[in-house]
Design an enzyme around this catalytic site. Structure first.
Site, PDB file in Angstrom:
ATOM      1  N   HIS A 121      55.698   8.484  26.279  1.00 37.26           N
ATOM      2  CA  HIS A 121      55.459   9.937  27.234  1.00 37.26           C
ATOM      3  C   HIS A 121      54.077  10.392  26.815  1.00 37.26           C
ATOM      4  CE1 HIS A 121      56.517  13.857  28.235  1.00 37.26           C
ATOM      5  NE2 HIS A 121      57.909  13.550  28.673  1.00 37.26           N
ATOM      6  N   GLU A 163      53.116   8.952  31.786  1.00 38.31           N
ATOM      7  CA  GLU A 163      54.064   8.411  30.910  1.00 38.31           C
ATOM      8  C   GLU A 163      53.946   6.905  31.440  1.00 38.31           C
ATOM      9  OE1 GLU A 163      57.684  10.576  30.874  1.00 38.31           O
ATOM     10  OE2 GLU A 163      56.566  12.324  31.360  1.00 38.31           O
TER      11      GLU A 163
HETATM   12  C1  BG6 Z   1      59.225  14.406  31.535  1.00 35.19           C
HETATM   13  C2  BG6 Z   1      60.388  14.603  32.852  1.00 35.19           C
HETATM   14  O1  BG6 Z   1      59.339  12.981  31.677  1.00 35.19           O
HETATM   15  O2  BG6 Z   1      59.432  15.123  30.451  1.00 35.19           O
HETATM   16  C3  BG6 Z   1      60.378  16.212  32.756  1.00 35.19           C
HETATM   17  O3  BG6 Z   1      60.404  14.123  33.975  1.00 35.19           O
HETATM   18  C4  BG6 Z   1      60.799  16.732  31.438  1.00 35.19           C
HETATM   19  O4  BG6 Z   1      61.520  16.465  33.537  1.00 35.19           O
HETATM   20  C5  BG6 Z   1      59.670  16.344  30.348  1.00 35.19           C
HETATM   21  O5  BG6 Z   1      60.903  18.081  31.496  1.00 35.19           O
HETATM   22  C6  BG6 Z   1      59.902  16.939  29.017  1.00 35.19           C
HETATM   23  O6  BG6 Z   1      61.281  16.775  28.513  1.00 35.19           O
HETATM   24  P1  BG6 Z   1      61.434  17.249  27.192  1.00 35.19           P
HETATM   25  O7  BG6 Z   1      62.899  16.617  26.670  1.00 35.19           O
HETATM   26  O8  BG6 Z   1      60.419  16.614  25.919  1.00 35.19           O
HETATM   27  O9  BG6 Z   1      61.367  18.834  26.867  1.00 35.19           O
END
Ligand code: BG6
Length: 277
Positions: A153, A253
């Site tokens: 990510h 990602e």
């Molecule tokens: C992304 C999602 O991959 O991650 C989003 O598509 C999400 O919807 C984001 O808000 C962040 O997620 P987190 O759990 O790290 O706050």
């Protein structure tokens, strides 16, 4: 060179350095949270208000989302449980004076089996040089098959999102998670509102351009790419970052998400790779 460092609160990370580049990788989550080439500014974005403590995911860098991306498995926390799991530092190798490799590993534990009842081995192999490459290798050590969705990510540092453009996704099917629709992406991507989409059938290089800088992203073992920026309202609600910090990053990602899930039979392995340059 690879050194294990500990913060006063017991949070540990590896400091990797060679003559071309340097990186920092937390043992929690096998989370790369810094990557620098020479005197250049960091390619990765890291929230300056992120927690560095056990049990809380770092905001920024490259979170490893595993064994479920997003809320693909409603029994698991968002993005799975690996972000807050403690990996073991397996080994490191000086491949050359310019390149260092580090391997971290996670295996099932009593706690993981309560959340997700499968035995597994998960390895992250990181190569740090003037290119950053990550290989996330999952092996099924159970007697039953399991379904896997996952993502590297990556938060990319763009200083000001109005300068960012993502190329390489034009013509791809786009699942817009905000509107719940699928359509073909017609243009290169620029940002002026919240963005949360999964692009499918992606098997080509993606280029992130901002100002005069270009970052290339090549994925293997993956045909899905998630592009995300929370923008103003969601950015203000996000943990571990300042409200205005949404302007400083875009997440691209490298994923196995939605239709691009994998099913691993006992003893099968799958590698998701991202090469960032
Ligand atoms: C992304 C999602 O991959 O991650 C989003 O598509 C999400 O919807 C984001 O808000 C962040 O997620 P987190 O759990 O790290 O706050």
């Amino acid at each position: 060179m690879v050194e294990l460092k500990n913060l006063e609160n017991g949070f540990s990370y590896l400091e990797v350095s060679n003559s071309s580049s340097s990186a920092k990788i937390a043992l929690q989550g096998a989370h790369v949270f810094e990557y620098k080439r020479g005197e250049e500014e960091d390619i990765l974005w890291l929230s300056e208000t992120s927690a560095f403590e056990l049990g809380t995911a770092i905001r920024g860098g490259i979170p490893v989302c595993w064994p479920a991306f997003g809320m693909n498995n409603p029994d698991l926390p968002q993005h799975g449980f690996s972000r807050t799991a403690l990996f073991e530092f397996v080994n490191s190798k000086e491949i050359s004076k310019d390149e260092t490799q580090v391997c971290l590993r996670l295996r099932d534990t009593q706690e993981s089996l309560k959340l997700w009842n499968y035995k597994f081995e998960l390895e992250l192999i990181v190569r740090v040089s003037d290119t950053l490459s990550l290989e996330l290798k999952t092996t099924n050590r159970d007697t039953q098959e399991f379904k896997l969705t996952q993502a590297l990510h990556t938060y990319f540092n763009v200083s000001d999102i109005s300068n960012a453009v993502v190329k390489g996704l034009k013509g791809k099917p786009r699942l817009d998670a905000l509107r719940g629709i699928v359509f073909i992406q017609e243009n290169d991507i620029k940002f002026d509102e919240e963005f949360d989409s999964v692009f499918q059938k992606v098997n080509n290089e993606i280029i992130l351009g901002y100002k005069d800088r270009k970052v290339s992203i090549i994925n293997e073992g993956s045909s899905s790419v998630v592009v995300w920026n929370p923008w103003i309202e969601k950015g203000a609600r996000m943990s571990g970052m300042r409200a205005e910090a949404y302007r400083e990053f875009v997440c691209i990602e490298s994923a196995n998400a939605y239709e691009d899930f994998r099913v691993l039979k006992p003893n099968e392995s799958h590698s998701l790779k991202a090469t960032i340059h």
